[in-house]
Write a protein that holds these residues in place. Structure first.
Motif, PDB file in Angstrom:
ATOM      1  N   SER A 148      -5.205  -7.638   4.406  1.00 18.60           N
ATOM      2  CA  SER A 148      -5.810  -6.590   3.581  1.00 18.60           C
ATOM      3  C   SER A 148      -5.383  -6.792   2.133  1.00 18.60           C
ATOM      4  O   SER A 148      -4.182  -6.917   1.847  1.00 18.60           O
ATOM      5  N   ARG A 149      -6.366  -6.812   1.232  1.00 19.73           N
ATOM      6  CA  ARG A 149      -6.080  -6.996  -0.200  1.00 19.73           C
ATOM      7  C   ARG A 149      -6.044  -5.622  -0.859  1.00 19.73           C
ATOM      8  O   ARG A 149      -7.008  -4.854  -0.775  1.00 19.73           O
ATOM      9  N   TYR A 172      -3.699   2.957   1.786  1.00 16.72           N
ATOM     10  CA  TYR A 172      -3.575   2.232   0.524  1.00 16.72           C
ATOM     11  C   TYR A 172      -4.954   1.984  -0.087  1.00 16.72           C
ATOM     12  O   TYR A 172      -5.988   2.171   0.558  1.00 16.72           O
ATOM     13  N   ARG A 173      -4.954   1.525  -1.315  1.00 20.03           N
ATOM     14  CA  ARG A 173      -6.191   1.257  -2.039  1.00 20.03           C
ATOM     15  C   ARG A 173      -6.667  -0.160  -1.684  1.00 20.03           C
ATOM     16  O   ARG A 173      -6.512  -1.105  -2.455  1.00 20.03           O
ATOM     17  N   VAL A 174      -7.248  -0.310  -0.494  1.00 17.18           N
ATOM     18  CA  VAL A 174      -7.634  -1.619   0.036  1.00 17.18           C
ATOM     19  C   VAL A 174      -9.021  -2.002  -0.470  1.00 17.18           C
ATOM     20  O   VAL A 174      -9.993  -1.262  -0.285  1.00 17.18           O
ATOM     21  N   LEU A 175      -9.103  -3.161  -1.124  1.00 19.33           N
ATOM     22  CA  LEU A 175     -10.386  -3.657  -1.618  1.00 19.33           C
ATOM     23  C   LEU A 175     -11.191  -4.322  -0.516  1.00 19.33           C
ATOM     24  O   LEU A 175     -12.403  -4.142  -0.416  1.00 19.33           O
ATOM     25  N   GLN A 223       2.304 -10.499   0.660  1.00 21.26           N
ATOM     26  CA  GLN A 223       2.023 -11.712  -0.112  1.00 21.26           C
ATOM     27  C   GLN A 223       1.742 -11.394  -1.567  1.00 21.26           C
ATOM     28  O   GLN A 223       0.916 -10.541  -1.887  1.00 21.26           O
ATOM     29  N   PHE A 224       2.467 -12.104  -2.457  1.00 19.36           N
ATOM     30  CA  PHE A 224       2.216 -12.059  -3.891  1.00 19.36           C
ATOM     31  C   PHE A 224       1.869 -13.476  -4.334  1.00 19.36           C
ATOM     32  O   PHE A 224       2.730 -14.365  -4.281  1.00 19.36           O
ATOM     33  N   PHE A 235      -2.290  -7.486  -4.235  1.00 22.71           N
ATOM     34  CA  PHE A 235      -1.382  -8.200  -3.338  1.00 22.71           C
ATOM     35  C   PHE A 235      -1.928  -8.026  -1.926  1.00 22.71           C
ATOM     36  O   PHE A 235      -2.826  -7.204  -1.688  1.00 22.71           O
ATOM     37  N   ASN A 236      -1.418  -8.784  -0.974  1.00 23.21           N
ATOM     38  CA  ASN A 236      -1.933  -8.764   0.390  1.00 23.21           C
ATOM     39  C   ASN A 236      -0.891  -8.242   1.371  1.00 23.21           C
ATOM     40  O   ASN A 236       0.295  -8.581   1.273  1.00 23.21           O
TER      41      ASN A 236
END
Length: 655
Positions: free
Chosen positions: A91-92, A524-527, A50-51, A30-31
């Motif tokens: 951020s994703r 967070y676990r940001v890709l 955002q979802f 999610f963003n």
């Protein structure tokens, strides 16, 4: 060659690399979105989550509360990045599928819960106004209606066939009105064939009896449950039931009297672009037959809002009939009663931008028509899209004739309304109404106080950022809500957030939007993170690529020489854009502050002419420019007349 490479690296190393590069089993994303500060709403910056194509964000509303809103991705980007000209940062975040489901469910539940809670508040307010209206009908002031009540107590759809109370009916021309009356008479005969002679008269008597017997609503206490345990009950209010019944009565009267459409309800077209093709003629004839069948059935419906459906379908039935007889499209006016109107003095300086809007609206209408004509059957939903596009295009064309026109407000279903007429009304005594009004006042006050406890806006402790993370925390605590209450729920929430999201963001220290965005990136676990430019930034990059970059930047640094920005009166006056050069930002901010002071001084003298508009704008300009003295960018300008197609042409970011 590939076998040699595998042999060199070693099979275990290759397998390990493939495992690391491939997505985790059950992984989802999610963003988290951060929108930069600017003049206007959420001026200090904004945050959203955002979802897929749904974006949720909290906003401060006029009542002093904060509410959760849901927007489609494209609409959100168009509003903030284009119309408000604000860069957006995304951020994703990687999560498991079940964590994503927890977050989606919690935000959806919170949104639906608030929708029902605030609808009940609106219903209470409307009921109170309605009872006051009825009380004044029984006293010496039968014509009383406050400004608030006049805008709230409306009969949706009735304005398609009836004028405002006290006004005369207006028709386009006598022959067209006669044709419509004949069409309704034919339809009425078919209704009697289906339901029997005298059916409409019997239905009218039934509805009148319902209106007279209507009692005031019994309002139970509202259980404010923002954690999402249960949805508040949906209730059918006193004023809503009265409006539905009275609308049904008007629908019956329109059929019995064979009443034609009001002139402002029907949009007639005679331009070549609106000529009906043979494929369209077949589709329109089929849709008219479908509407006729639906009308005959719906007149006997047990749904409370059947009257509005009958009025809308009857209006569209007549519009289709006019289209088929004239050979040119005719449409029902689908703009809302509170649509935004523009006068020529407000838009004449933007004719070039309006021409782009007109062109894009025309192209959009043609595409929708071609798509619909290629299908074997035209549905009501497809016809509604054509109707909306035609209304938009026709309204914009008025700008070429320098006429007032509605810039925003078209909707999927026509809703032209009129105010509540003199009667009929419920058979309630003055004492009964006064008792009900007193109870409503108490209940509305209690409900508002209850909502304030959960949703009262505060710049630091309850804003668009804190409420996002509070909702995320509620999602993290969802697995522990059943069974025995844990001894330390906050510690469990933190632990669950660390496990599911990669970390925990404590809201008391991250209530500022750009600070919260940095915290998300750190914890967070940001890709990946992406910076998405504003409309002006995108266009400036294009301009710099075509021309000398330095010259383009200097020319576009201020509103005087800029070609990309034309001063928008909705913006407080400023001189320099401060989103570019950081070292010069305090100097530019000083000039912008001076411009705000100048506009304020001018506003003191122009107060009698503009009702204080320049004074308010100047004060806003000073307030928005002061942060720039401390290197904080605010003045970006905004754009009022951009086309949505400009966003779709540029493309939306992939999720």
């Amino acid at each position: 060659m590939m076998r040699s490479t595998l042999h060199t690296l070693g099979v275990p190393a290759v397998i390990a690399a493939l495992v690391l590069l491939s997505p985790s089993p059950g992984a989802a994303t999610f963003n988290y979105l951060y929108i930069e500060a600017s003049e206007g709403n959420s001026s200090g910056g904004h945050a959203a989550i955002q979802f897929d194509d749904d974006i949720y964000h909290y906003q401060h509303v006029d009542s002093g509360l904060i509410r959760l809103f849901r927007q489609e991705k494209a609409d959100f980007h168009f509003l903030y990045r284009y119309l408000q000209n604000r860069p957006l940062h995304q951020s994703r975040i990687e999560v498991s599928e079940d964590t994503l489901d927890l977050l989606k469910d919690q935000f959806k539940w919170q949104f639906l819960t608030q929708e029902r809670q605030f609808k009940r508040l609106d219903d209470l307010h409307q009921d109170r106004l309605f009872i006051r209206h009825l009380l004044h009908r029984l006293t010496a002031e039968p014509a009383w209606l406050s400004t608030d009540a006049a805008s709230v107590l409306r009969l949706k759809g009735v304005g398609l066939f009836y004028p405002e109370p006290g006004h005369r009916s207006q028709y386009t021309d006598a022959e067209l009105a006669r044709q419509q009356s004949l069409g309704i008479q034919s339809l009425r005969q078919k209704i009697e064939q289906r339901h029997g002679p005298g059916f409409l008269q019997s239905r009218r008597a039934q509805v009148e009896a319902q209106i007279k017997a209507l009692p005031p609503s019994r309002w139970p206490a509202l259980d404010s449950d923002s954690a999402g345990e249960k949805l508040p009950a949906s209730l059918y209010s006193f004023s809503e039931s009265y409006a539905d019944s009275l609308t049904s009565l008007f629908a019956i009267e329109a059929l019995l009297d064979a009443r034609p459409l009001q002139s402002d309800a029907l949009l007639l077209t005679h331009q070549p672009a609106f000529k009906i093709s043979e494929a369209e003629r077949r589709s329109l004839r089929q849709l008219r037959d479908d509407l006729e069948t639906g009308l005959i059935k719906s007149i006997a419906s047990k749904r409370p809002d059947w009257g509005y459906a009958v009025l809308v379908n009857l209006a569209r039935y007549l519009a289709l009939d006019v289209s088929l007889q004239s050979g040119y499209w005719a449409f029902i006016d689908d703009f809302a009663d509170n649509s935004e109107w523009l006068r020529p003095d407000q838009y004449l300086e933007y004719q070039s931008q309006l021409r782009i809007l007109i062109r894009d609206a025309g192209v959009s209408l043609q595409k929708i028509r071609q798509s619909a004509a290629s299908r074997p059957r035209l549905s009501e939903a497809e016809y509604s899209r054509i109707e909306m596009a035609a209304n938009r295009y026709s309204e914009l064309l008025k700008s070429e004739q320098r006429r007032d026109f509605r810039y925003r407000g078209q909707q999927a279903l026509p809703a032209k309304s009129i105010g509540f007429p003199a009667g009929p009304r419920p058979n309630l005594t003055k004492t009964q109404l006064a008792t009900a009004l007193s109870a409503l006042d108490t209940h509305e006050h209690r409900l508002f106080e209850t909502l304030k406890q959960s949703y009262r806006y505060d710049l630091i402790t309850r804003n668009c950022v804190t409420e996002l993370f509070r909702t995320i925390d509620q999602a993290m605590s969802a697995p522990f809500r059943t069974g025995d209450k844990p001894a330390n729920p906050e510690a469990l929430t933190i632990k669950e957030s660390e496990k599911r999201l990669g970390g925990y963001v404590p809201t008391p220290y991250h209530f500022i939007p750009f600070v919260s965005y940095q915290a998300v990136q750190d914890r967070y676990r940001v890709l990946e993170s992406r910076d998405l430019d504003s409309y002006r930034g995108i266009e400036l990059a294009k301009l710099s690529a075509r021309q000398n970059g330095l010259i383009a930047t200097l020319r576009e640094s201020n509103i005087v020489s800029s070609r990309l920005y034309q001063y928008n009166p909705d913006d407080a006056l400023f001189v320099f854009f401060t989103d570019g050069s950081v070292p010069l930002r305090p100097l530019f901010g000083a000039v912008n502050t001076a411009a705000g002071i100048g506009q304020s001084v001018y506003g003191l003298f122009s107060w009698p002419l503009d009702a204080g508009k320049n004074l308010r704008s100047g004060a806003t300009g000073i307030l928005m420019s002061l942060p720039e003295l401390f290197f904080f960018n605010m003045r970006k300008g905004s754009y009022k007349y951009l086309s949505f197609k400009q966003l779709t042409d540029a493309g939306l970011p992939d999720d």
